[in-house]
Design a protein around this motif. Structure first.
Motif, PDB file in Angstrom:
ATOM      1  N   GLU A 183       0.818  -1.215   0.000  1.00  0.00           N
ATOM      2  CA  GLU A 183       0.000   0.000   0.000  1.00  0.00           C
ATOM      3  C   GLU A 183       0.852   1.266   0.000  1.00  0.00           C
ATOM      4  OE1 GLU A 183      -4.287  -1.217   1.831  1.00  0.00           O
ATOM      5  OE2 GLU A 183      -2.827  -0.382   3.239  1.00  0.00           O
ATOM      6  N   SER A 184       2.134   1.128   0.339  1.00  0.00           N
ATOM      7  CA  SER A 184       3.029   2.289   0.305  1.00  0.00           C
ATOM      8  C   SER A 184       3.522   2.583  -1.104  1.00  0.00           C
ATOM      9  CB  SER A 184       4.237   2.048   1.219  1.00  0.00           C
ATOM     10  OG  SER A 184       3.831   1.897   2.565  1.00  0.00           O
ATOM     11  N   ARG A 185       3.459   1.587  -1.965  1.00  0.00           N
ATOM     12  CA  ARG A 185       3.989   1.758  -3.319  1.00  0.00           C
ATOM     13  C   ARG A 185       3.066   2.616  -4.172  1.00  0.00           C
ATOM     14  NH1 ARG A 185       3.525   1.328  -8.220  1.00  0.00           N
ATOM     15  NH2 ARG A 185       1.353   0.715  -7.884  1.00  0.00           N
ATOM     16  N   ARG A 186       3.645   3.584  -4.824  1.00  0.00           N
ATOM     17  CA  ARG A 186       2.954   4.387  -5.834  1.00  0.00           C
ATOM     18  C   ARG A 186       3.904   4.593  -6.994  1.00  0.00           C
ATOM     19  NH1 ARG A 186      -2.245   4.768  -5.764  1.00  0.00           N
ATOM     20  NH2 ARG A 186      -2.073   6.654  -7.013  1.00  0.00           N
ATOM     21  N   SER A 187       3.371   4.813  -8.173  1.00  0.00           N
ATOM     22  CA  SER A 187       4.229   5.083  -9.322  1.00  0.00           C
ATOM     23  C   SER A 187       5.021   6.363  -9.090  1.00  0.00           C
ATOM     24  CB  SER A 187       3.396   5.213 -10.597  1.00  0.00           C
ATOM     25  OG  SER A 187       2.810   3.972 -10.943  1.00  0.00           O
ATOM     26  N   VAL A 195       8.902  -4.106  -8.936  1.00  0.00           N
ATOM     27  CA  VAL A 195       8.492  -2.842  -8.310  1.00  0.00           C
ATOM     28  C   VAL A 195       8.275  -3.029  -6.807  1.00  0.00           C
ATOM     29  CG1 VAL A 195       7.471  -1.993 -10.456  1.00  0.00           C
ATOM     30  CG2 VAL A 195       6.019  -3.116  -8.784  1.00  0.00           C
ATOM     31  N   ILE A 196       7.839  -4.219  -6.402  1.00  0.00           N
ATOM     32  CA  ILE A 196       7.700  -4.498  -4.974  1.00  0.00           C
ATOM     33  C   ILE A 196       9.074  -4.528  -4.320  1.00  0.00           C
ATOM     34  CG2 ILE A 196       6.945  -6.198  -3.265  1.00  0.00           C
ATOM     35  CD1 ILE A 196       4.783  -7.043  -5.289  1.00  0.00           C
ATOM     36  N   ALA A 197      10.037  -5.168  -4.991  1.00  0.00           N
ATOM     37  CA  ALA A 197      11.396  -5.206  -4.466  1.00  0.00           C
ATOM     38  C   ALA A 197      11.976  -3.805  -4.353  1.00  0.00           C
ATOM     39  CB  ALA A 197      12.274  -6.070  -5.364  1.00  0.00           C
ATOM     40  N   ALA A 198      11.736  -2.977  -5.373  1.00  0.00           N
ATOM     41  CA  ALA A 198      12.252  -1.612  -5.355  1.00  0.00           C
ATOM     42  C   ALA A 198      11.697  -0.830  -4.170  1.00  0.00           C
ATOM     43  CB  ALA A 198      11.907  -0.907  -6.667  1.00  0.00           C
TER      44      ALA A 198
END
Length: 310
Positions: A100-104, A236-239
């Motif tokens: 949920e913290s990930r955004r483009s 992208v999750i790893a990043a």
């Protein structure tokens, strides 16, 4: 009947150490290539059954005594490792917080990305489920802004040329296209290419956003079309877990898919399936809030097949 991919045509070899095998049958229960059977309390191997060993490693993963060894189809005994204890793995709350913290992210600092972080992203992405092994997913890794910018220039140049003939011919193609595809091309794809070109002429990179790292995940051979996207999602999750920002770019993978010149220049296979580009960098602006997303719909059919939507 072995299953072919671009990297394998036969079965993987399976060895069972009878001295350490307890005959528990766990390996047989998880083997769906079906070379393994439990006969008289012993595990037997018959590669003529169904697909034979496809090298998935499921049997090795569940064997309690380490009695099974698989080699072939890009799998070797050295690829097997002990799993970390349960308390050392991410639990659901921590995983959900990360997701949920990930955004483009499209704004990056001037910092480059350290090679060890690039390797960490690739290692995590390679753990994604990517079809029948060995995986037919390839990754083009562009490290450093100079390489990223050069690839962007090649790709945008191809798209501008394609736009010149696509614009006038699009109305003629309308009877052969779904309305949604036609409208998406007319109202988004063509204007987007114009924006990319116009900003590039002003020295502004709206194509890769001056990212210091880009990875194109693509398919080759018998790759399932979804496989590159799954691996890209893991990247992208790893990043995010490494404190990096990322953004998936669907446009950027098409020029390499359809341009032989671009594939040749960048060392790609002669034929590849459409994939997706992911850019990475250190975020220039910190996120303060999360924004939830929803599926278009969730259907939970009741008994008898009567759908119950939620």
């Amino acid at each position: 009947m072995s299953i072919r991919t671009s990297r394998a045509s036969g079965v993987a070899g399976v060895t069972v150490d009878e001295a350490t095998c307890t005959g528990c049958g766990a390996c047989v229960r998880v083997c769906f290539g079906k070379p393994l059977e439990l006969e008289g309390g012993r595990v037997t191997v018959d590669q003529s059954r169904v697909f034979g060993c496809i090298g998935c490693g499921a049997c090795v993963a569940v064997c309690p005594t380490g009695a099974i060894s698989v080699e072939g189809r890009d799998l070797t005994p050295t690829d097997v490792f002990a799993l970390p204890p349960r308390d050392a793995r991410a639990g659901y709350p921590g995983l959900l917080a990360l997701l949920e913290s990930r955004r483009s992210t499209r704004t990056f600092t001037a910092d480059e990305i350290a090679p060890e972080l690039v390797d960490a992203i690739l290692k995590a992405a390679s753990a994604a489920p990517m079809g029948i092994p060995p995986s037919d997913v390839g990754v083009l890794v562009l490290e450093g802004r100079e390489r990223v910018a050069a690839f962007a220039k090649d790709s945008l140049g191809w798209m501008v040329k394609a736009r010149r003939w696509l614009g006038p011919t699009l109305p003629l193609m309308r009877p052969f296209m779904r309305r949604t595809d036609y409208e998406l091309t007319r109202d988004f794809v063509l204007p987007a290419v114009d924006y990319y070109r116009d900003y590039a002429e002003k020295g502004v990179d709206w194509f890769f956003y001056d990212a210091p790292l880009a990875m194109m995940f693509y398919g080759c051979g018998a790759c399932d079309p979804a496989d590159p996207y799954i691996a890209a999602t893991y990247s992208v999750i790893a990043a995010e877990s490494l404190g990096l920002g990322s953004c998936m770019l669907g446009f950027a993978a098409y020029p390499a898919t359809y341009s032989k010149a671009i594939r040749k220049r960048w060392g790609l296979p002669d034929r590849i399936q459409p994939g997706i580009m992911v850019i990475f960098g250190h975020p220039a602006i910190a996120k303060r809030h999360g924004v939830r997303r929803r599926f278009a719909r969730i259907d939970r059919p009741a008994a008898g097949g009567v759908p119950v939507s939620s």
